[in-house]
Write an enzyme that holds these catalytic residues in place. Structure first.
Site: not given
Ligand code: NAD
Ligand code: LMR
Length: 334
Positions: A25, A27-28, A30, A99, A105, A135-136, A168, A195
């Site tokens: 929660a 993170g970017g 969260g 990324r 990914r 989401i990860s 998407d 995805h």
């Molecule tokens: P971020 O680095 O800004 O935030 C990630 C957060 O996760 C951080 O605050 C970090 O402290 C926390 N974290 C790491 N390990 C942890 C753990 N074991 N327990 C609890 N928290 C933990 O990254 P973000 O931009 O928020 O992206 C997060 C993930 O979402 C990435 O893997 C990214 O690729 C993915 N993502 C998926 C989609 C989708 O469409 N599904 C879209 C965008 C991003």
């Molecule tokens: C997206 O589609 O924006 C996410 O999966 C993040 C990424 O790595 O592109």
């Protein structure tokens, strides 16, 4: 004793008591995702967990005058993760690294696989009945990881596990509206597959824009498949999509909650344990899903598609199968 769904149906209160947990929660994604969940009246108890920053985000959001309690948890306090998950209805997992330019990914697997595996083990222990929204990235592999962990703990419910592919879907609406000069809020595109890159298949033949010329259509499909790269490139090393993802995650969480609440006709595409291509060794696939009180109520087949989309589907399946197996083996062969 009345079930939770029945109690809600008899309740005269307009407030539905759903507990929602965000893992990652701080993170970017969260942070804005937690904000949007704080604004969702279906959520009355919001639990925020992160390795760092969760207390600050929770304190900040707790000043917003909506009818929910927000609490932050970190690993520093005793049973922080356990408390964050205790009796929760829905868990969203955006924990993990994003990324940087030049990465796929799948390159995130080496770090995110173990983060997701360990969080799934905590979900199995403290919230085995919750709906889990992953989401990860790489989603094509992290969802199978969660499934295998839950299976190993004897609590796997395929109806309650979702890979969030809503970004998407919202991109497809936006991008097609830019090409066709229409209102994006009226554009609905079904996106199937997985995805990442070529596993993302927008079914443009099922929209009202069937007559696009081939060049325009191919460019649009490519943009939807690689929309994530646009953001990664623009952020130039500072991460990937966070704000549009928060919107997508909150939209999908709201749909899951609406389904749990017994609302009818809640349909969203999602990457789920799916019978559609199991005979070809593909255990998970994104397609339209009917959401209900038990989670997944029905999985819709892709339906009639064009010959071009058939070709995209064939390519998608090859990659998807490998991505899924990679996730499954990470747990089963550990
Ligand atoms: P971020 O680095 O800004 O935030 C990630 C957060 O996760 C951080 O605050 C970090 O402290 C926390 N974290 C790491 N390990 C942890 C753990 N074991 N327990 C609890 N928290 C933990 O990254 P973000 O931009 O928020 O992206 C997060 C993930 O979402 C990435 O893997 C990214 O690729 C993915 N993502 C998926 C989609 C989708 O469409 N599904 C879209 C965008 C991003
Ligand atoms: C997206 O589609 O924006 C996410 O999966 C993040 C990424 O790595 O592109």
């Amino acid at each position: 004793m009345l079930s939770r769904v029945a109690r809600r149906a008899f309740s005269t209160s307009r407030i539905n008591p759903y507990k929602v947990t965000v893992l990652g929660a701080g993170g970017g994604i969260g942070q804005p995702l937690s904000l949007l969940l704080k604004l969702n009246h279906k959520v009355t108890d919001l639990r925020l967990y992160d390795l760092k920053g969760a207390h600050g985000v929770a304190a900040d959001l707790s000043h917003i005058p909506t009818n929910s309690v927000v609490k932050g948890f970190t690993p520093e306090e005793k049973d922080g993760l356990k408390q964050a998950l205790d009796k929760t209805d829905v868990v969203l997992i955006p924990a993990g690294v994003p990324r940087k330019p030049g990465m796929t990914r799948d390159d995130l697997f080496s770090i995110n696989a173990s983060i997701v595996r360990d969080l799934a083990a905590a979900v199995a222990e403290s919230a085995p009945e919750a709906a889990v929204l992953v989401i990860s990235n790489p989603v094509n592999s992290t969802v199978p990881i969660v499934a295998e962990v839950l299976k190993s703990k004897g609590v796997y419910n395929p109806k309650k596990l979702f890979g969030v592919t809503t970004l998407d879907v919202i991109r497809a609406s936006r991008f097609i509206s830019q090409v066709e000069n229409t209102d994006p809020t009226t554009e609905h595109v079904t996106v199937v597959g997985g995805h990442s890159g070529i596993t993302i298949i927008p079914l443009l033949s099922q929209t009202k824009h069937k007559m696009l010329d081939k060049e325009t259509r191919d460019a649009l499909i490519h943009r939807i498949q690689f929309g994530g790269d646009e953001v990664v490139k623009a952020k130039n090393g500072a991460g990937s999509a966070t704000l549009s993802m928060a919107q997508a995650g909150a939209k999908f969480a709201n749909a899951v909650l609406a389904g749990l609440e017994g609302e009818r006709d809640v349909i969203q595409p999602s990457f789920v344990d799916s019978p559609l291509y199991k005979s070809e060794g593909i255990d998970f696939f994104a397609s339209k899903v009917l959401l209900g009180p038990q989670g997944v109520e029905k999985i819709f087949p892709v339906g009639e598609i064009s010959s071009e989309e058939e070709e995209l589907l064939a390519k998608c399946k090859e990659t998807l199968k490998k991505n899924i197996e990679k996730g499954e083996k990470f747990v089963t062969q550990a």
